[in-house]
Enzyme design. Structure first.
Site, PDB file in Angstrom:
ATOM      1  N   TYR A   1      17.780  29.021  10.661  1.00 57.97           N
ATOM      2  CA  TYR A   1      16.643  29.684  11.326  1.00 57.97           C
ATOM      3  C   TYR A   1      16.789  29.605  12.832  1.00 57.97           C
ATOM      4  O   TYR A   1      17.180  28.570  13.390  1.00 57.97           O
ATOM      5  CB  TYR A   1      15.338  28.988  10.943  1.00 57.97           C
ATOM      6  CG  TYR A   1      14.860  29.275   9.540  1.00 57.97           C
ATOM      7  CD1 TYR A   1      14.569  30.581   9.122  1.00 57.97           C
ATOM      8  CD2 TYR A   1      14.673  28.237   8.638  1.00 57.97           C
ATOM      9  CE1 TYR A   1      14.116  30.831   7.835  1.00 57.97           C
ATOM     10  CE2 TYR A   1      14.214  28.482   7.345  1.00 57.97           C
ATOM     11  CZ  TYR A   1      13.937  29.783   6.955  1.00 57.97           C
ATOM     12  OH  TYR A   1      13.487  30.022   5.696  1.00 57.97           O
TER      13      TYR A   1
ATOM     14  N   ARG B   1     -11.039  -0.178  13.779  1.00 56.16           N
ATOM     15  CA  ARG B   1     -10.628   0.691  12.682  1.00 56.16           C
ATOM     16  C   ARG B   1     -11.367   0.269  11.415  1.00 56.16           C
ATOM     17  O   ARG B   1     -12.112   1.037  10.847  1.00 56.16           O
ATOM     18  CB  ARG B   1      -9.110   0.611  12.508  1.00 56.16           C
ATOM     19  CG  ARG B   1      -8.537   1.658  11.612  1.00 56.16           C
ATOM     20  CD  ARG B   1      -7.034   1.514  11.471  1.00 56.16           C
ATOM     21  NE  ARG B   1      -6.644   0.275  10.832  1.00 56.16           N
ATOM     22  CZ  ARG B   1      -5.406   0.015  10.381  1.00 56.16           C
ATOM     23  NH1 ARG B   1      -4.448   0.930  10.546  1.00 56.16           N
ATOM     24  NH2 ARG B   1      -5.114  -1.122   9.799  1.00 56.16           N
TER      25      ARG B   1
ATOM     26  N   MET C   1      12.870  23.806   4.701  1.00 53.26           N
ATOM     27  CA  MET C   1      12.010  23.093   3.761  1.00 53.26           C
ATOM     28  C   MET C   1      12.820  22.287   2.749  1.00 53.26           C
ATOM     29  O   MET C   1      12.513  21.135   2.458  1.00 53.26           O
ATOM     30  CB  MET C   1      11.102  24.081   3.026  1.00 53.26           C
ATOM     31  CG  MET C   1      10.059  23.406   2.153  1.00 53.26           C
ATOM     32  SD  MET C   1       9.074  24.590   1.215  1.00 53.26           S
ATOM     33  CE  MET C   1       8.212  25.454   2.520  1.00 53.26           C
TER      34      MET C   1
ATOM     35  N   LYS D   1       0.846  -1.205   0.000  1.00 54.74           N
ATOM     36  CA  LYS D   1       0.000   0.000   0.000  1.00 54.74           C
ATOM     37  C   LYS D   1       0.880   1.253   0.000  1.00 54.74           C
ATOM     38  O   LYS D   1       2.092   1.174   0.280  1.00 54.74           O
ATOM     39  CB  LYS D   1      -0.925  -0.008   1.219  1.00 54.74           C
ATOM     40  CG  LYS D   1      -0.195   0.043   2.558  1.00 54.74           C
ATOM     41  CD  LYS D   1      -1.135  -0.257   3.719  1.00 54.74           C
ATOM     42  CE  LYS D   1      -0.386  -0.234   5.038  1.00 54.74           C
ATOM     43  NZ  LYS D   1      -1.189  -0.795   6.144  1.00 54.74           N
TER      44      LYS D   1
END
Ligand SMILES: *Cc1c(COP(=O)(O)O)cnc(C)c1O
Length: 344
Positions: free
Chosen positions: A242, A128, A290, A33
């Protein structure tokens, strides 16, 4: 090399399947999957079919179509989400076997594809997917008469061998299926490792094939190489990235490599991981951006052209631990910006 490169070792994949298969006396399928956990459903399914896999599992009918294309006619392809509204054409065209999850799905299947094979998914406690005991009791006589291809359920806690839920679900699954003629399946990777009581007629591992826990002996399947864009020299006291989160305590060389959290290298990986030049680990420093990661390469004799962030020394589970997640999420979030390579 100007983009990050994901290399998938199909030999290691095949070895992991064989190693898991050797742990049981029963048939071993494969869960492919989510594009084979991000590694490419086509090449992965093709390799596993050559190894002898005859039962594949996907999450949705659309995924099944891609697997059918790779493996050709013959192997069964099961769909965990069952027979959903709008799936009929895909199920028929690609000879996919839906795992019926509810009375409603059963009815839909019987109306749309009465002669088409199906399996049954039972809920043995995970809450589920699948039919609950009462619904199953009602449906069982009718479904059983039509020879379902499998009756299966899924374990919620199989990565914790001592968790009482494992035996509880085993007991429930037995109560729901004892005496049935159809093949039964309960175990994914974790369940396979729990031992023979959990194996029934076939197992269906996913993550273990791809080199992840709980299959601790798995061979690593994925390597990720990141090209170095720039190397700069920092004086003591200068900061990186950052939030100024890293400060040079010595004159340093910092390599900036081309990958970041948009490529599945989660920002939550605050540090504590390395990027490798050959066998030499170099600490990842500063925040992951990113598209960029910064690495302290001060201890390397010369500037590297590329650094490897995933390999046999630092696995998907090491990255997962640093990010506070699981190997499954690391693998499946490796985005499609990587150039992919397969080694046979
Ligand atoms: C994903 C999944 C599997 C495979 O699980 P792994 O832990 O990756 O081995 C098996 N069965 C079902 C129902 C699943 O959803």
């Amino acid at each position: 090399m100007s983009t990050a490169r994901l290399t998938i070792n199909l030999q290691a994949l095949a070895r992991n399947w064989r190693a898991l298969d050797a742990k049981t006396e029963v048939e071993t399928g494969a869960v492919v999957k989510a594009d084979a956990y991000g590694l490419g459903a086509g090449p992965v399914s093709d390799t596993l079919a050559e190894e002898g896999v005859r039962k594949f599992f996907v999450a949705a009918a659309e995924e099944g179509a891609a697997v059918r294309k790779a493996v050709g006619p013959g192997p069964m392809i099961f769909v965990f989400s069952g027979h959903m509204e709008g799936d009929t054409v895909l199920l028929r065209a690609n000879d996919l076997t839906p795992l019926i999850n509810s009375g409603e799905q059963y009815q839909r299947h019987m109306e749309a594809l009465p002669d088409h094979p199906f399996g049954i998914q039972l809920d043995s406690g995970m809450n589920r997917l699948g039919l609950e005991p009462a619904d199953w009791a009602e449906l069982r006589p009718r479904a059983e008469a039509l020879n379902p291809a499998v009756v299966m359920s899924h374990l919620a806690c199989s990565d914790e061998p001592d968790h009482p839920m494992n035996r509880h679900q085993l007991k429930t699954f037995r109560e729901m299926t004892d005496g049935i003629a159809a093949p039964r399946s309960l175990a994914a990777t974790g369940g396979l490792l729990l031992g023979p009581e959990f194996h029934f007629d076939f197992c269906r591992p996913g993550i273990g094939l791809y080199g992840g826990l709980p299959f601790a002996d798995a061979k690593p399947v994925v390597t990720v190489d990141l090209p170095v864009i720039q190397v700069r020299r920092l004086a003591v006291g200068e900061t990186v990235g950052y939030g100024n989160s890293w400060v040079a305590r010595r004159p340093s060389r910092i390599a900036t490599v081309a990958a970041g959290y948009a490529d599945g290298l989660h920002r939550a990986i605050g540090g504590g991981i390395d990027a490798f030049a050959g066998n030499q680990p170099c600490p990842v420093v500063g925040r992951i951006s990113m598209d960029l990661i910064t690495v302290d390469v001060t201890d390397l004799p010369k500037d590297p052209e590329r650094l490897r962030i995933l390999n046999g020394h630092q696995t998907v589970d090491d990255l997962a631990e640093a990010a506070g997640t699981i190997g499954y999420e690391i693998l499946t979030s490796m985005g499609n910006r990587y150039s992919r390579g397969y080694v046979e």
